[in-house]
Write an enzyme that holds these catalytic residues in place. Structure first.
Site, PDB file in Angstrom:
ATOM      1  CD  GLU A 108       4.393   2.357  -1.344  1.00 39.90           C
ATOM      2  OE1 GLU A 108       5.318   1.876  -1.803  1.00 39.90           O
ATOM      3  OE2 GLU A 108       3.493   2.090  -0.707  1.00 39.90           O
ATOM      4  CD  GLU A 119       8.840   2.625   1.406  1.00 39.93           C
ATOM      5  OE1 GLU A 119       8.515   1.342   1.077  1.00 39.93           O
ATOM      6  OE2 GLU A 119       7.999   3.278   1.954  1.00 39.93           O
TER       7      GLU A 119
END
Length: 596
Positions: A160, A234
């Site tokens: 991320e 995710e």
């Protein structure tokens, strides 16, 4: 799991060994599951119809002291990945170095912060050099699991970074770290909607993290990468919890509707989490978007497999769904682990915190312990002499919470919200003590460089800075607990136990040990150790009102339980067959921003 061509992303569909392949993945972190249960959890993953295991790799566990590496026992990554291969599962590895994961400092070792100029997740030399040394060791361990025959089919480049994006040279550096160490597998990045704006890298596939299909998120990803396979790296099957708020739940039917649509679109998916497990010890992270909020010990996550590995309604619904994407029947689901509500045990001995301060104190902010890697976790006691009462002000320099004592009598507490305590007047010299707890370092956001713990600046009494602090390291590592156990100062008079203090009980198990949940009604805030294992923190404010005690950590016969309690002790410890997560709130009905 032998292969020649590996996982490819050269068209709108993944291929593995030249054949179309859809990733049906799930995350299970080996470091959050007792090793004795790895096989059980992976068998349940396979039986649910998943074909790929994903896991982070926590640098701060594998190199807890600078230059000393641990890939043994609970941290035997090679054994874990090899076990997945035996189950017929492929593996996507997420080696970081930053992993987020609701894990202290996002998996980065706290000793990095000894450098006052540290710039984490950048090409700052003081960060780059330790990353290179760590990756040298890590890839020497996992390289045999990648080269033609291993189960690792892809690796994620950092984690991320689009939401952090502080250094444009950093992601190319991490990519080169992998490739220069012989990684030829497919490389991925993973970002939420906002993070996808960060520029990509040649030869690295972008994936997205989400929980709901709003804003046309998947189409947005497709537009960014025409003729590339789509993947939700995710898919958040639930959410994490913080102390003092409600337990997050994500109803099974709501989750199933989204997963069904993702699959109908031909998109690959990884369930984060498939099984959350537990942030044992002091390893929980925290969030801070203006307000510091430490996370609870349980990482149940409302995932398809519960914290104790039980199959939930989500699991059954997902198994029915994933079964439609297999041509052969799925394996049988392993039976549930038996639980036991052991009879209550009563405290037999107690030891005042003040009687444990036998080690030689030091007067340094960077405590030279753990091979000069400093103290990473637990509590630190600061003591100095005062000659008056008055207003004690922290100037918000307590990280994260402190109990304040004058001559060992508690007079208040300091934290992010409470900066001042009134000290009583008295004659002559008195001892001021501050018992400071590191409640967990932030694991996500822009504040990573500011996660030094303890007293981080001046504490003032009547506007005058206090000096001459003596510092005691109370990290409560296994060696600390062993020394406590062998201390001859335990008292059996329980009429007036001293808090803060340690309280000892014996759990006698007369049959093969089973999983259980410790309950501590009547207690306040502290930590529980069973046979030397740190189960984690408890706190009466909830939402979590239990600690998971895995059966394999018990033994037939006598088991030692030590409770460190800060403020309010009871005379007994209870056990239950089921966890009590406290009041719940439906994560799907919350605006995403409120989750953070």
């Amino acid at each position: 799991m032998s292969r020649l061509k590996g996982l490819k992303a050269e068209s709108s569909q993944f291929t593995l060994e030249g054949k179309p392949f859809r990733i049906l993945g799930g995350s299970i972190h080996y470091f959050r599951v007792p090793r004795a249960y790895w096989e059980d959890r992976l068998l349940k993953m396979k039986a649910c119809g998943l074909n790929t295991l994903t896991t982070y790799v926590p640098w701060n566990l594998h190199e807890s002291e600078r230059g000393t590496f641990n890939f043994q026992d609970q941290l035997d990554l090679k054994a874990y990945v090899s076990l997945a291969a035996q189950m017929g599962l492929w593996v996507i590895l997420r080696p970081g170095p930053y992993i987020c994961a609701e894990w202290d400092l996002g998996g980065l070792p706290s000793w990095l912060l000894q450098d006052k100029d540290m710039q984490l997740r950048t090409t700052y030399p003081g960060f780059v050099d330790p990353v290179n040394l760590y990756f040298d060791k890590l890839f020497s361990v996992i390289k045999p699991l990648m080269v033609k025959g291993g189960p690792i089919i892809a690796l994620q480049v950092e984690n991320e970074y689009g939401s952090f994006a502080r250094d444009e040279k950093y992601m190319p550096f991490i990519k080169n770290c992998l490739q220069s160490r012989g990684v030829n597998e497919l490389l991925l990045t993973s970002d939420n909607w906002e993070g996808l704006r960060y520029g990509g890298m040649d030869g690295v596939l972008k994936t997205i993290n989400l929980q709901r299909l709003s804003f046309g998120a998947i189409q947005h990803l497709a537009d960014m990468q025409p003729q590339k396979p789509l993947m939700v790296m995710e898919y958040w099957s639930g959410w994490f919890d913080v102390w003092g708020e409600h337990h997050h739940v994500f109803h099974a039917e709501d989750m199933l509707a989204v997963v069904s649509e993702i699959l109908e679109r031909g998109v690959s998916i990884n369930l984060y989490m498939f099984h959350g497990g537990t942030s044992f010890g002091f390893m929980n992270g925290a969030i801070d978007f203006g307000t510091y909020k430490p996370q609870v010990t349980s990482y149940d996550y409302d995932a398809p497999l519960s914290e104790a590995g039980d199959c939930t309604t989500k699991y059954q619904l997902l198994r029915n769904l994933f079964g439609q994407y297999h041509s052969e029947p799925l394996p049988e689901v392993p039976s549930a682990q038996e639980k036991r509500a052991y009879s209550p045990v009563f405290i037999q001995q107690h030891l005042s915190l003040w009687d444990t301060l036998s080690e030689r104190p030091v007067n340094m902010e960077n405590i030279p312990v753990n091979s000069n890697s400093g103290q990473s976790y637990g509590y630190t006691l600061y003591e100095t002499t005062i000659t008056s009462g008055g207003a004690l002000n922290s100037r918000n320099n307590i990280r994260d919470r402190a109990l304040v004592f004058v001559d060992r009598q508690c007079v208040g507490s300091l934290d992010y919200k409470t900066h001042e305590v009134s000290l009583p007047d008295g004659k002559g010299q008195r001892t001021l003590s501050l018992l400071v707890e590191n409640c967990g370092r932030v694991n996500y956001g822009k504040a990573l460089d500011e996660q030094r713990k303890g007293i981080v600046g001046d504490i003032v009494l009547n506007q005058s800075p206090l000096r001459g602090f003596t510092t005691f390291c109370l990290d409560m590592k296994p060696s600390f607990i062993k020394r406590l156990t062998n201390s001859g100062q335990w008292k059996t008079d329980l009429k007036s136990p001293t808090v803060p203090g340690f309280f000892q009980a014996i759990l006698s198990v007369d049959c093969p040990p089973k999983d259980t949940f410790i309950r501590l009604p009547g207690w306040g805030k502290g930590v529980v150790f069973v046979n030397g294992q740190n189960l984690g923190r408890y706190w009466f404010i909830g939402p979590q009102h239990f600690l998971y005690l895995p059966g394999p950590w018990l033994r037939s016969g006598e088991n030692q339980i030590i409770v460190f309690e800060e403020q309010r002790a009871d005379d007994r410890i209870l056990f239950a067959e089921n966890p009590d997560h406290g009041k719940t709130i439906d994560v799907y009905k919350l605006p995403f921003c409120t989750l953070l």
